[in-house]
Write a protein that holds these residues in place. Structure first.
Motif, mmCIF file in Angstrom:
data_model
loop_
_atom_site.group_PDB
_atom_site.id
_atom_site.type_symbol
_atom_site.label_atom_id
_atom_site.label_comp_id
_atom_site.label_asym_id
_atom_site.label_seq_id
_atom_site.Cartn_x
_atom_site.Cartn_y
_atom_site.Cartn_z
ATOM 1 N N ALA A 142 0.819 -1.206 0.000
ATOM 2 C CA ALA A 142 0.000 0.000 0.000
ATOM 3 C C ALA A 142 0.857 1.262 0.000
ATOM 4 C CB ALA A 142 -0.929 -0.014 1.214
ATOM 5 N N ASP A 143 1.924 1.255 0.755
ATOM 6 C CA ASP A 143 2.815 2.416 0.815
ATOM 7 C C ASP A 143 3.383 2.735 -0.563
ATOM 8 O OD1 ASP A 143 4.213 4.483 2.162
ATOM 9 O OD2 ASP A 143 5.999 3.234 2.269
ATOM 10 N N ARG A 144 3.783 1.696 -1.309
ATOM 11 C CA ARG A 144 4.372 1.897 -2.635
ATOM 12 C C ARG A 144 3.323 2.376 -3.643
ATOM 13 N NH1 ARG A 144 10.016 0.894 -3.061
ATOM 14 N NH2 ARG A 144 10.602 0.820 -0.857
ATOM 15 N N THR A 145 2.117 1.827 -3.566
ATOM 16 C CA THR A 145 1.118 2.234 -4.557
ATOM 17 C C THR A 145 0.617 3.656 -4.281
ATOM 18 O OG1 THR A 145 -0.609 1.081 -3.296
ATOM 19 C CG2 THR A 145 0.418 -0.115 -5.128
ATOM 20 N N VAL A 146 0.468 4.008 -3.006
ATOM 21 C CA VAL A 146 0.070 5.381 -2.674
ATOM 22 C C VAL A 146 1.156 6.366 -3.100
ATOM 23 C CG1 VAL A 146 -0.277 6.967 -0.746
ATOM 24 C CG2 VAL A 146 -1.544 4.829 -0.832
ATOM 25 N N ALA A 147 2.418 6.003 -2.883
ATOM 26 C CA ALA A 147 3.524 6.869 -3.293
ATOM 27 C C ALA A 147 3.532 7.086 -4.802
ATOM 28 C CB ALA A 147 4.846 6.284 -2.835
ATOM 29 N N ALA A 148 2.998 6.112 -5.544
ATOM 30 C CA ALA A 148 2.930 6.222 -7.004
ATOM 31 C C ALA A 148 1.684 6.971 -7.471
ATOM 32 C CB ALA A 148 2.964 4.830 -7.630
ATOM 33 N N TRP A 168 0.008 5.586 11.517
ATOM 34 C CA TRP A 168 0.946 5.605 10.384
ATOM 35 C C TRP A 168 0.206 5.429 9.062
ATOM 36 C CZ3 TRP A 168 1.932 2.083 6.519
ATOM 37 C CH2 TRP A 168 2.984 2.440 5.659
ATOM 38 N N LEU A 169 -0.749 4.522 8.997
ATOM 39 C CA LEU A 169 -1.521 4.340 7.772
ATOM 40 C C LEU A 169 -2.178 5.651 7.352
ATOM 41 C CD1 LEU A 169 -3.267 0.914 8.507
ATOM 42 C CD2 LEU A 169 -1.536 1.318 6.756
ATOM 43 N N LYS A 170 -2.749 6.350 8.322
ATOM 44 C CA LYS A 170 -3.405 7.623 8.014
ATOM 45 C C LYS A 170 -2.404 8.642 7.502
ATOM 46 C CE LYS A 170 -6.496 11.093 10.020
ATOM 47 N NZ LYS A 170 -7.251 11.513 11.243
ATOM 48 N N SER A 171 -1.233 8.706 8.153
ATOM 49 C CA SER A 171 -0.219 9.679 7.734
ATOM 50 C C SER A 171 0.315 9.383 6.342
ATOM 51 C CB SER A 171 0.939 9.699 8.738
ATOM 52 O OG SER A 171 1.710 8.496 8.655
ATOM 53 N N ALA A 172 0.290 8.093 5.948
ATOM 54 C CA ALA A 172 0.785 7.695 4.631
ATOM 55 C C ALA A 172 -0.273 7.827 3.545
ATOM 56 C CB ALA A 172 1.294 6.257 4.680
ATOM 57 N N GLY A 173 -1.488 8.195 3.930
ATOM 58 C CA GLY A 173 -2.553 8.348 2.948
ATOM 59 C C GLY A 173 -3.208 7.044 2.547
ATOM 60 N N ILE A 174 -3.103 6.033 3.424
ATOM 61 C CA ILE A 174 -3.685 4.720 3.150
ATOM 62 C C ILE A 174 -4.959 4.581 3.964
ATOM 63 C CG2 ILE A 174 -3.322 2.220 3.247
ATOM 64 C CD1 ILE A 174 -0.248 2.911 3.338
ATOM 65 N N GLU A 175 -6.068 4.324 3.308
ATOM 66 C CA GLU A 175 -7.328 4.139 4.025
ATOM 67 C C GLU A 175 -7.392 2.724 4.615
ATOM 68 O OE1 GLU A 175 -11.033 5.613 2.660
ATOM 69 O OE2 GLU A 175 -10.101 6.938 1.171
ATOM 70 N N LEU A 176 -8.017 2.606 5.774
ATOM 71 C CA LEU A 176 -8.153 1.322 6.464
ATOM 72 C C LEU A 176 -9.635 0.987 6.623
ATOM 73 C CD1 LEU A 176 -7.115 -1.071 8.249
ATOM 74 C CD2 LEU A 176 -7.193 0.528 10.185
ATOM 75 N N VAL A 177 -10.005 -0.213 6.229
ATOM 76 C CA VAL A 177 -11.342 -0.742 6.501
ATOM 77 C C VAL A 177 -11.170 -1.972 7.382
ATOM 78 C CG1 VAL A 177 -13.412 -1.806 5.540
ATOM 79 C CG2 VAL A 177 -12.341 0.121 4.356
ATOM 80 N N ARG A 178 -11.748 -1.927 8.571
ATOM 81 C CA ARG A 178 -11.650 -3.069 9.481
ATOM 82 C C ARG A 178 -12.770 -4.059 9.185
ATOM 83 N NH1 ARG A 178 -7.975 -2.660 13.570
ATOM 84 N NH2 ARG A 178 -7.338 -0.578 14.269
ATOM 85 N N GLY A 179 -12.387 -5.340 9.159
ATOM 86 C CA GLY A 179 -13.371 -6.383 8.927
ATOM 87 C C GLY A 179 -12.765 -7.526 8.143
ATOM 88 N N HIS A 180 -13.579 -8.524 7.896
ATOM 89 C CA HIS A 180 -13.128 -9.708 7.177
ATOM 90 C C HIS A 180 -13.333 -9.504 5.685
ATOM 91 C CE1 HIS A 180 -12.100 -13.862 6.427
ATOM 92 N NE2 HIS A 180 -13.195 -13.994 5.713
ATOM 93 N N GLY A 181 -12.229 -9.471 4.939
ATOM 94 C CA GLY A 181 -12.289 -9.244 3.506
ATOM 95 C C GLY A 181 -12.287 -10.538 2.714
ATOM 96 N N ARG A 182 -13.164 -10.626 1.719
ATOM 97 C CA ARG A 182 -13.239 -11.789 0.833
ATOM 98 C C ARG A 182 -13.349 -11.305 -0.603
ATOM 99 N NH1 ARG A 182 -16.797 -15.128 0.376
ATOM 100 N NH2 ARG A 182 -15.821 -17.143 0.759
ATOM 101 N N LEU A 183 -12.629 -11.958 -1.494
ATOM 102 C CA LEU A 183 -12.810 -11.690 -2.913
ATOM 103 C C LEU A 183 -14.258 -11.966 -3.298
ATOM 104 C CD1 LEU A 183 -9.524 -13.361 -4.179
ATOM 105 C CD2 LEU A 183 -10.072 -10.933 -4.408
ATOM 106 N N ASP A 184 -14.783 -11.116 -4.174
ATOM 107 C CA ASP A 184 -16.173 -11.250 -4.604
ATOM 108 C C ASP A 184 -16.227 -11.109 -6.128
ATOM 109 O OD1 ASP A 184 -18.927 -11.520 -4.430
ATOM 110 O OD2 ASP A 184 -19.244 -9.360 -4.189
ATOM 111 N N GLY A 185 -15.403 -11.921 -6.788
ATOM 112 C CA GLY A 185 -15.276 -11.811 -8.236
ATOM 113 C C GLY A 185 -14.090 -10.936 -8.595
ATOM 114 N N PRO A 186 -13.795 -10.800 -9.885
ATOM 115 C CA PRO A 186 -12.629 -10.028 -10.327
ATOM 116 C C PRO A 186 -12.661 -8.586 -9.834
ATOM 117 C CG PRO A 186 -13.503 -11.347 -12.129
ATOM 118 C CD PRO A 186 -14.489 -11.441 -11.012
#
Length: 478
Positions: free
Chosen positions: A24-30, A105-123
């Protein structure tokens, strides 16, 4: 019924451990909008149940072992460790299992956080069940990175749930020292936790399936660790497995081994391998098998029929189950995702320079036992198994002046493997007190394919243990 909240980002990362954070840090920096999903603590396994707490437990153990060998210090360190102080230090190192600092730190880096159980739901879609029962649907324009890591693999034993065994998590987060601890396994977690808890006051019995410890490393490494564990009072049982284990009403653990012997303990730790955390992340929705390791190429991309959008980074791809390797992969994956987003997915020239090659030939690892074990590249057994010809150079580290300064009677071994045709170092193993800090020089030699004739001019300072490099090269040159 709560409504579904749909949000769109350039990149969605599942797992906020060190690997996911680095992607996430690398993609936000880009310049790519990125959200990270986490079901437990931001910071992940390494921060709270693995690297950080285990080293906090082991550091006092290794310092005392070193000090006990130094003339003039022996009486001062002869007493037992203050277990309460060590555990308090461990708690401080993991911020008492609070992730407030990581969230900041996530907030300072510009990375949003969603708490919870993540599952792929298709492409390119991730469905998140939040702690309050709501559903958040995350759609990715460019990439989804699975960084869910691995967990302890437990054996198929009857009554395992009632046994309430320790895994690596309980072993690094326990609030009290068990009087008697059975450690099942002979690898890194088993030997490190046996070292720590024996020194903190447990009577440790280690049960290993094989005939030696640290079987994937050079034999002398496991032999030195076994010798020191025995000197510390641990009981080592080789060529044995647990065939039955139960916890009685008083809380004692009863263990039966394959040789018919029986053990009684207060806790039992199974350190018998790792499994991918992919059983419930929706792999079936994109044509993959739940619970499987995720195969990737050197760009950390999972092969998908609808284009390169799914990435598996860190332990979950089974390339190298080490935090530092996962973070390295994360840097590569972040660069690949950014390059593909800025060009076209089919334009390989845009991202082909970013390849995770260090997972193949130059993976460094330190085992923080007494003594420390540090290794990178091939071992002798691996070279034989793959049919690769190598010259083997051994040298006793205790013959180096810096080792004697470390403490008299220093015991340790260094092994260097050299490709005789290319005259480059392809593997190094150090076993001895204080050798962890030698590993980066070995990693540079292996990864950089530095010719031994050039290494001859990398002069080690005197008197330090790093002079072992000079002795290895002298021995090789004859």
């Amino acid at each position: 019924m709560p409504s579904t909240d749909t949000r769109t980002y350039d990149v969605v990362v599942i797992g906020a451990g060190p690997v996911g954070e680095n992607v996430a840090d690398r993609t936000v920096a880009a310049g790519l909008s990125t959200v990270i999903v986490e079901n437990e603590l931001a910071g992940g396994e390494c921060s709270y149940w693995a690297c950080e707490p285990s080293k906090a437990l082991l550091r006092p153990v290794l310092l005392r072992a070193d000090a006990a060998r130094v003339p003039g210090l022996n009486p001062a360190v002869a007493g037992p460790l203050d277990a309460r102080a060590v555990l308090a230090h461990r708690d401080a190192m993991v911020d008492n299992w609070s992730d407030a600092g990581q969230v900041a730190w996530l907030k300072s880096a510009g990375i949003e956080l969603v708490r919870g159980h993540g599952r792929l739901d298709g492409p390119r879609r991730v469905s998140v069940q939040t702690p309050d029962g709501a559903t958040v649907l995350l759609e990715a324009r460019h990439a989804v990175a699975v960084c869910t890591g691995s967990g302890a693999a437990l054996p198929d034993l009857p009554g395992l749930e009632a046994l309430r065994p320790w895994t690596s998590r309980e072993a690094t987060s326990a609030k009290a020292v068990p009087g008697r601890l059975v450690v099942v396994g002979g690898g890194v977690v088993a030997t490190e936790m046996a070292t720590a808890w024996q020194a903190l006051g447990s009577h440790v019995t280690l049960v290993a399936r094989g005939s030696r410890l640290l079987a994937r490393m050079e034999p002398f490494a496991g032999e030195l660790v076994a010798e020191r564990l025995r000197e510390a009072g641990a009981d080592l049982r080789f060529d044995a497995t647990v065939v039955a284990a139960s916890r009685d009403p008083q809380g004692e653990v009863r263990v039966t081994l394959s040789d018919g012997s029986r053990l009684t303990a207060d806790e039992i730790l199974f350190a018998t391998g790792r499994a991918p955390r992919t059983a419930d992340i929706g792999l079936e929705t994109v044509g993959l098998t739940p619970g499987s390791w995720l195969d990737v190429d050197d760009s950390l991309t999972v092969d998908m029929t609808d284009g390169p959008w799914l990435y598996a980074v860190g332990d979950v791809n089974h390339r190298a189950l080490l935090t530092h390797q996962g973070k390295y992969q994360a840097r590569i994956a972040g660069a690949v995702i950014a390059a593909r987003a800025q060009g076209t997915p089919q334009d390989t020239a845009a991202w082909s320079a970013h390849r995770a090659t260090a997972d193949n030939d130059a993976v460094p690892q330190v085992v923080f036992t007494d003594p420390e074990i540090a290794a990178v590249g091939l071992t002798t057994v691996e070279a034989e198994r793959t049919g690769r010809r190598v010259d083997v150079v051994d040298y006793e580290i205790g013959r180096v002046a810096g080792a004697v300064q470390h403490h008299p009677g220093y015991r340790g071994t260094a092994r260097m493997l050299v490709d005789p045709e290319r005259r480059t170092v392809v593997g190094v193993t150090f076993a001895g007190p204080g050798v962890a800090e030698l590993l980066q020089s070995a990693t540079i030699a292996v990864a950089g394919e530095v010719p031994v004739d050039r290494l001859w001019h990398a002069v080690p300072p005197f008197p330090t243990i790093s002079e072992i490099w000079l002795r290895l090269l002298e021995t090789y040159r004859g």
